[in-house]
Each structure stands twice: as structure tokens, then as C-alpha cells.
Design a protein around this motif. Structure first.
Motif, PDB file in Angstrom:
ATOM      1  N   LEU A   1       0.790  -1.223   0.000  1.00 49.12           N
ATOM      2  CA  LEU A   1       0.000   0.000   0.000  1.00 49.12           C
ATOM      3  C   LEU A   1       0.825   1.277   0.000  1.00 49.12           C
ATOM      4  CD1 LEU A   1      -2.729  -0.922   2.662  1.00 49.12           C
ATOM      5  CD2 LEU A   1      -2.965  -0.965   0.174  1.00 49.12           C
ATOM      6  N   GLU A   2       2.139   1.195   0.203  1.00 46.27           N
ATOM      7  CA  GLU A   2       2.911   2.399   0.478  1.00 46.27           C
ATOM      8  C   GLU A   2       2.994   3.377  -0.689  1.00 46.27           C
ATOM      9  OE1 GLU A   2       6.676   1.029   1.768  1.00 46.27           O
ATOM     10  OE2 GLU A   2       7.268   0.165  -0.146  1.00 46.27           O
ATOM     11  N   THR A   3       2.715   2.967  -1.924  1.00 42.23           N
ATOM     12  CA  THR A   3       2.708   3.907  -3.050  1.00 42.23           C
ATOM     13  C   THR A   3       1.328   3.980  -3.698  1.00 42.23           C
ATOM     14  OG1 THR A   3       3.479   2.206  -4.608  1.00 42.23           O
ATOM     15  CG2 THR A   3       5.166   3.568  -3.534  1.00 42.23           C
ATOM     16  N   GLN A   4       0.272   3.625  -2.960  1.00 43.72           N
ATOM     17  CA  GLN A   4      -1.089   3.710  -3.479  1.00 43.72           C
ATOM     18  C   GLN A   4      -1.603   5.137  -3.331  1.00 43.72           C
ATOM     19  OE1 GLN A   4      -2.465   1.173  -4.951  1.00 43.72           O
ATOM     20  NE2 GLN A   4      -4.573   1.889  -5.257  1.00 43.72           N
ATOM     21  N   LEU A   5      -2.325   5.619  -4.341  1.00 37.31           N
ATOM     22  CA  LEU A   5      -2.845   6.979  -4.346  1.00 37.31           C
ATOM     23  C   LEU A   5      -3.785   7.199  -3.161  1.00 37.31           C
ATOM     24  CD1 LEU A   5      -3.310   9.744  -5.673  1.00 37.31           C
ATOM     25  CD2 LEU A   5      -5.121   8.690  -7.039  1.00 37.31           C
ATOM     26  N   GLY A   6      -3.544   8.289  -2.418  1.00 37.72           N
ATOM     27  CA  GLY A   6      -4.419   8.657  -1.318  1.00 37.72           C
ATOM     28  C   GLY A   6      -4.264   7.822  -0.072  1.00 37.72           C
ATOM     29  N   VAL A   7      -3.273   6.931  -0.062  1.00 37.05           N
ATOM     30  CA  VAL A   7      -3.027   6.076   1.099  1.00 37.05           C
ATOM     31  C   VAL A   7      -1.625   6.373   1.609  1.00 37.05           C
ATOM     32  CG1 VAL A   7      -2.812   3.707   1.939  1.00 37.05           C
ATOM     33  CG2 VAL A   7      -4.558   4.263   0.241  1.00 37.05           C
ATOM     34  N   ASN A   8      -1.517   6.642   2.892  1.00 39.25           N
ATOM     35  CA  ASN A   8      -0.212   6.907   3.483  1.00 39.25           C
ATOM     36  C   ASN A   8       0.087   5.850   4.531  1.00 39.25           C
ATOM     37  OD1 ASN A   8       2.197   8.178   4.198  1.00 39.25           O
ATOM     38  ND2 ASN A   8       1.204   9.421   5.764  1.00 39.25           N
ATOM     39  N   VAL A   9       1.178   5.132   4.347  1.00 38.04           N
ATOM     40  CA  VAL A   9       1.608   4.101   5.291  1.00 38.04           C
ATOM     41  C   VAL A   9       2.775   4.648   6.093  1.00 38.04           C
ATOM     42  CG1 VAL A   9       2.552   1.777   5.543  1.00 38.04           C
ATOM     43  CG2 VAL A   9       0.843   2.246   3.781  1.00 38.04           C
TER      44      VAL A   9
END
Length: 716
Positions: free
Chosen positions: A121-129
């Protein structure tokens, strides 16, 4: 049929074929050679009769053979025509869903080289891990809201186990993930509590072939001063089979790492050393095509170790042992084309044993047990009233129990019953296609009474290339047991954290709207806006020392807060072998009580993914994100780390907590991966580097420094 031809006949066929290809001689006039009853002679050629090309619409034979359809090298990554379940609690085509759903396919997961859900998920749009200190692993933010506002599901069902109100994303290993579905925005109308910020649904692997086998082994390490010499080892295996009656799939994995240290000058460590083993599987029975029985389970056993050092001079060895178990089951009966009645249930248990051992003394030693158990049962009906109305209705019961040494009363238990109803109404079917999806849910919590959460969503397909969606809904999140009954002292650092049994449930109003446009077949764009208004927001509040020698923090209901922003994204495929994704997220947040941004949220965030699927079995992936600086205050929401900077500031009499802000540095994450496939894709070797720019920050961004890895994979 096979027969022999004379030399003259062979010459006639060759000439006729050339004339047909040139368009000068219609094939319909070509004479079929007669069968030669004589035995084959020397130098004669055997030819096979070929089926003529299909006729055109005018009834004439096509002059040119139909061109072979070009292979889509990114079909498995895009998943544009796939089936999703999260947005409607039932199977729908992605392009028909009125609720925007983002899908991360199995192929994309493999190309990232990720080991767990957090790395996917770390480079998914609108998602910050973001990483969490100690044993909280990594956590997620969506729409400016923390992990506690995001509901995590496995095959559509809830799971147990949160540390500091955070679901550790490293718990979920990639070997058992088929795809990930993400729904942003309030989904409480279907799923109830904890879905204010959205839903992340992990779909486990299912057998699709008569039999398959897959194995992958990886080894990696980095700079010795950060990682030591042990390195990291990962091994996973996946086997399955399928026939007309039963399908089964089983996965297993083993991971071991020496951890990492961002500040080798101190005794404390940053990333935990760990060793874990996981196993999962499912069996689905389908005896008559209508009645189905589904079963599944996942189990993770994990041990972690780390070192804490305090400003007082004490050094502590900490360890953590976790057992994570989830069992799933479902009975389904389908009738008609789209109708389904189902009963689903699950049982989840998360056991966590924490130990803190002070070197040279036992005065501050700590042993803590956390045991969380939950169960859920859902009866659901999906019924197509007619070709314009698809109704989803259901009853649900949920119970959770927590045993923890950090609770004042040690044991806590509650139940929640609910009923939900949704109608997918196809208003117009031709030309402009318009869908309206109203829904409502009522939850009855044994502690907090009734909560009603309606939602309405709509989607308008203006053309086949242009679609508009919008939704508005209410959400709620009851305080967790830890927030209500927590009592935690950390004398080594010098603070006390108390829960508050007078807390009220958090409530939200969420509005979303987005536009999707595909001007060309291989180019798509998206634009979305969102706003969350939250009342009774629960956050830590710094009190004062009073008569105590420790700083005191307590959970409080802040009056109001909001998060709002926009997301821009584009995806383009070019020159057959290349795909590029670009995204930008602007998130504005504010605590309206203190008139300052919410802690840890970046105002600007960008991401990109670049994939190459080249001939010869070569695949390349480059992923990255750019995160703006984030504000932090003394009333931080995490008190379990080894850093004491925020606590020290809170104890400083000259420190103005209402205005003082500390910013975590902006940073850029960049990951590379190269893979070469052999033997028609059955085997491959790969190399990669994570955090290639080696950017991190000890206090506010303690991510893993530059890390190199390589491995092999085989599948049959």
C-alpha cells in the motif's frame, strides 16, 4: 483429412493462394483438389485441408484473414473488468459499482516485491503508510484519518487485534493475498462501526486451475551499521487444486530478520528483529452449482525483539510474542441469475505477550498479556426484484472480548447487533446510464445504544468513457476498550496515560465526488474531492503533573474536526510494453477546538508507479512517493516509542503547547525491482532495492533504510 498431391496440383494451390492474398482471385472460386486414391509416391507432400475464413457481413469471403488480437501485457495489473465485492457486499463488475473501488491485483502485488500489506500500500494513491515504534508495525491513513477509522476485512469479515488502536499491516503476508479492494469514505451504512475513513478488504487466494504450485525465496540486507550481518530471509509456498466439486488452496511462509537501527550510536534499536511463520488455506465445495460451502483459516506466529534506551540511563530488552488466528465459514445458495442468500461467520483471536526486561535491574521489568477475541455472524439476501432494482438486506451480530494487563478492570466485553438495507436502482438503462444506491444501517451496541447510519451514492455513465460518482453518508466509531479503560505507566520515560470511561462515540459526515475519464483506450484520468466532518473526535490531551512525578495524558472528546482534500490520478500505457501511473493528494485537516492541523497529516503527497513488461520475460517496476512535512505536537497519539522528545517538550514549563509545532521532514521513497522469467514464465529470478534514496528520520519517519534483496520464484 490428409492426402497427397501431384507436383502440378501443388503448383496450382500455391498460385491460387497468392492470388487470394492479393485480392485478385476470390477464394470462393478456388477448386478443392480431388482426393488422390493412389498410394503416396516419393517427393510428394502431405497437406491438410484448412477451414476457409469466415464470410463478411455481406456474405462474401473476407479477402484478408482476421488479424490476431494483440496481447494485453497489463491486463492482470489493471483489473479493469474484474469483479469486486466490498462496495456493495456482493459481487459486482468494477465498472458498474456506484461506490469507487480501487483494486490491487495479484500481478501488481508480485511486481512490487512486497512482503506484507504495508509494503503493497505504500505507493497507493491517497493512502499513506507510516511506521509505528515498538511492536505496532506499520499503519495506514486514508482521507486524512488514522488507521483506527479504517475497517480491515479478510474475505469481507472483521478481524481482531489492534495495538494502540492500530491494525499492524505487517501481519498480512502477501503469499495469501489474491487482491486488495479499497473503498474510501464512510461505509458505515453497510459495515457499521469503524468504517468512517473507509474499508480495506483483503481477498485471499483461491484455486483457479486443476492444480498449481508456487514457491519463492528471498534474501536481503543493507548497510552493516544499520542492519548487521544476519540479513533477512523470506520463503513462501502456495499449492492448490480445483475440480467440478471442490477447490482448495493452501499457503505457508517463513520470515526472519535481524531488524535495523537508524542510530547505531545508542543501545536502542529502531526496526524490530523478528521471526514469523504463517499458514493459511481454504476449501470451497460446490456440489450442484447452486449450493456452496466455503471454509478458510489464517494463522500467524510471530516473535519480535528490540532494545530501548531511556534518557534516565536505563536500557531495556523488549520482546513480543503474537499468535493471530482467523477462521471463516460461509453457506451460500444462489437462485435465478443474480440472487443469493448466504450465511457467513468468523472467529478471530489475537494473543499478544509483551515483556520489558531492564538490564542490570528488575525494578522496572514489565510483563503484559493482551488477548482479544471476536466473532461475527451475518445473514444476507441479495435479490433482483427486476432489471432495475437489486436489493441487499441483512442481519448481523458481532461480539468482542478483551483481556489486558493495561486495562483498569482487565476484562471487557460487549456485543453489537445490526440490520442493513440497500437498493441498487438503475434509473436509466440506455444512453446516459444512471444508478442511485440508497442504504441504511442500524446498530445496537450493548454499551452505547443505537446508531443509525444512512448513505446515498450515485453513478452516472455519461458516455462509455466518462463517469461521475458522488456519495454522502454518516458514520460512527465507538471508543475502543483501551480508550475507555486504559491505565498505562511508563516510569522509564516519565508519563502516565489514562483512558476515559465517559467518552462518547465519534460521529462523522462524509461527502465524496469523483470523475473518471478515458479519452483513449490506454489512457485514463480521475479527479475526486472529499470532506469528513467529525464530532467527538477522540485524542490524547496533555494534563499536568499535579502531585504526581509523572506527566499525565488522558483521552478526551475534542468538539469538532474536519479533513478535506482532492485526489488527482492518471494512468497511461504506451508503446505496448510500458505503463505509468501518477497521483497527487492534497489533504487539509483541522482541529476546530485548537485551530490547528491534525497531527501527522501531510498537506501534499504525490506517488508514481512505472511498469515495464518487455519481450523475453523481462519485467521492471519503479515505485515512489513524495510526502510533505507533517506537524506534531506534545499531545502525541503514540506513547510507546523509545523517543522522549515530545514528552520532554510537554514537561517544559516554557513550552506553549497550543502554538508550538514540530514538523517531520518531507521525504521521498523510491523502490526498484527487476525480474527475468525463464521456461515460459514458470521460473524467474529478481533483484530489487527499497528506499533507494536512503531517506528516513529517527523520530517522525523511522522507515527502513536502503535495503537490497534478490530471490527466485517457481510456479507450475
Amino acid at each position: 483429412m490428409i492426402h497427397t498431391l501431384s507436383q502440378k496440383q501443388r503448383l496450382t494451390i500455391v498460385i491460387s493462394s497468392l492470388l487470394v492474398c492479393s485480392g485478385l482471385y476470390p477464394q470462393s472460386k478456388t477448386k478443392t483438389p480431388k482426393k488422390d486414391t493412389n498410394p503416396p509416391q516419393q517427393n510428394q507432400v502431405e497437406v491438410k485441408e484448412e477451414t476457409p475464413p469466415p464470410p463478411t457481413e455481406e456474405g462474401q469471403v473476407s479477402e484478408k484473414p482476421p488479424a490476431q488480437e494483440e496481447v494485453d501485457r497489463f491486463q492482470d495489473i489493471d483489473n479493469k473488468n474484474g469483479i469486486v465485492v466490498t462496495g456493495s457486499r456482493g459481487e459486482r463488475r468494477l465498472k458498474d459499482s456506484a461506490v469507487p473501488t480501487e483494486v490491487i491485483s495479484r500481478k501488481r502485488i508480485e511486481q512490487t516485491g512486497a512482503r506484507n500489506l504495508g509494503e503493497v500500500l505504500e505507493t497507493q494513491l491517497g493512502v499513506n503508510v507510516t511506521p509505528s515504534p515498538t511492536f505496532s508495525g506499520s499503519q495506514v491513513q486514508m482521507l486524512g484519518l488514522d488507521s483506527k477509522y479504517v475497517l480491515f476485512l479478510v474475505d469481507g469479515q472483521r478481524i481482531a487485534g489492534r495495538t494502540n488502536n492500530t491494525v499492524d499491516l505487517t501481519r498480512f503476508k502477501v503469499q495469501n493475498i489474491e487482491r486488495i479492494e479499497i473503498v474510501k469514505g464512510s461505509s458505515s451504512a453497510l459495515y457499521g462501526a469503524d468504517a468512517i475513513g473507509g474499508v480495506i478488504n483483503i481477498i485471499t487466494r483461491q484455486a483457479e486451475k486443476p492444480e498449481h504450485y508456487q514457491f519463492r525465496a528471498t534474501y536481503g540486507n543493507g548497510k552493516q551499521s544499520n542492519f548487521g550481518t544476519q540479513g533477512e530471509k523470506n520463503m513462501i509456498a502456495d499449492v492448490g487444486f480445483r475440480n467440478s466439486f471442490v477447490a482448495a488452496n493452501f499457503t505457508g511462509g517463513f520470515n526472519q530478520s535481524g531488524g535495523y537501527d537508524l542510530d547505531p550510536k545508542t543501545p536502542s534499536t529502531t526496526g524490530n528483529a523478528f521471526q514469523d511463520a504463517s499458514i493459511g488455506g481454504n476449501m470451497n465445495f460446490n456440489p450442484d452449482g447452486q449450493f456452496r460451502v466455503k471454509t478458510g483459516f489464517n494463522y500467524l506466529n510471530r516473535h519480535q525483539q528490540g532494545v530501548d534506551s531511556r534518557t534516565t540511563g536505563g536500557t531495556f530488552d523488549r520482546s513480543n510474542a503474537t499468535n493471530d488466528f482467523l477462521a471463516l465459514g460461509a453457506l451460500e445458495y444462489s437462485y435465478g441469475k443474480k440472487n443469493l442468500i448466504s450465511f457467513r461467520g468468523n472467529f478471530s483471536r489475537w494473543e499478544n505477550k509483551y515483556k520489558l526486561d531492564q538490564r542490570g535491574s528488575d525494578e522496572l521489568d514489565t510483563k503484559e498479556l493482551t488477548n482479544e477475541v471476536s466473532s461475527q455472524g451475518t445473514l444476507q439476501l441479495d435479490h433482483e426484484i427486476n432489471d432495475r432494482h437489486m436489493v441487499t438486506a441483512g442481519l448481523e451480530t458481532f461480539s468482542e472480548e478483551l483481556e489486558s494487563d493495561r486495562l483498569r478492570q482487565r476484562f471487557a466485553f460487549r456485543t453489537r447487533k445490526a440490520a442493513f438495507l440497500q437498493d441498487e436502482w438503475l434509473v436509466t438503462k440506455t444512453g446516459v446510464i444512471w444508478r442511485i444506491v440508497p442504504g441504511v444501517r442500524h446498530d445496537l451496541d450493548s454499551q452505547f445504544g443505537g446508531q443509525t447510519t444512512p448513505k446515498i451514492a450515485t453513478k452516472v455513465d455519461i458516455t462509455s468513457n466518462l463517469a461521475v460518482r458522488a456519495s454522502y453518508g454518516l458514520g460512527f466509531r465507538p471508543p475502543s476498550f483501551r480508550e475507555l479503560y486504559l491505565r498505562f505507566e511508563n516510569p522509564g520515560v516519565g508519563y502516565v496515560v489514562d483512558g476515559n470511561d465517559q467518552l462518547k462515540p465519534e460521529k462523522s459526515r462524509t461527502a465524496n465526488a469523483d470523475v473518471e475519464y478515458s479519452p483513449f483506450k490506454n489512457w485514463s484520468m480521475s479527479f475526486s474531492v472529499f470532506r469528513n466532518d467529525i464530532t467527538n473526535l477522540i485524542q490524547y490531551n496533555y494534563a499536568n503533573r499535579g502531585a504526581s512525578e509523572f506527566a499525565s495524558f488522558q483521552l478526551m472528546n475534542i468538539q469538532r474536526a474536519y479533513t478535506r482534500g482532492v485526489e488527482l490520478g492518471t494512468r497511461v500505457r504506451f508503446l505496448k510494453y510500458f505503463a505509468l501511473e501518477l497521483g497527487y493528494n492534497h489533504t487539509d485537516t483541522k482541529d476546530l477546538t485548537t485551530d490547528r492541523p491534525l497531527e501527522g497529516r501531510a498537506l501534499h503527497q504525490g506517488n508514481f508507479n512505472f511498469f515495464v513488461n518487455a519481450p523475453g520475460g523481462w519485467e521492471f517496476a519503479m515505485r515512489g512517493k513524495r510526502l510533505d512535512r507533517r506537524p506534531f505536537y506534545s499531545n502525541t497519539s503514540d506513547f510507546s516509542g523509545s523517543s522522549t522528545a515530545l514528552i520532554d517538550q510537554a514537561n517544559d514549563p516554557f513550552y506553549n503547547q497550543n502554538n508550538k509545532v514540530i514538523y517531520g521532514k518531507a521525504f521521498t521513497l523510491l523502490n526498484f525491482r527487476l525480474e527475468k522469467k525463464f521456461f515460459e514464465g514458470r521460473m524467474s529470478a529478481f533483484l530489487g532495492v527499497d528506499n533507494a534514496l536512503n531517506q528516513y528520520e529517527l523520530t517522525y519517519n523511522p522507515i527502513r533504510p536502503r535495503f537490497y534483496y534478490g530471490g527466485i520464484q517457481a510456479q507450475f
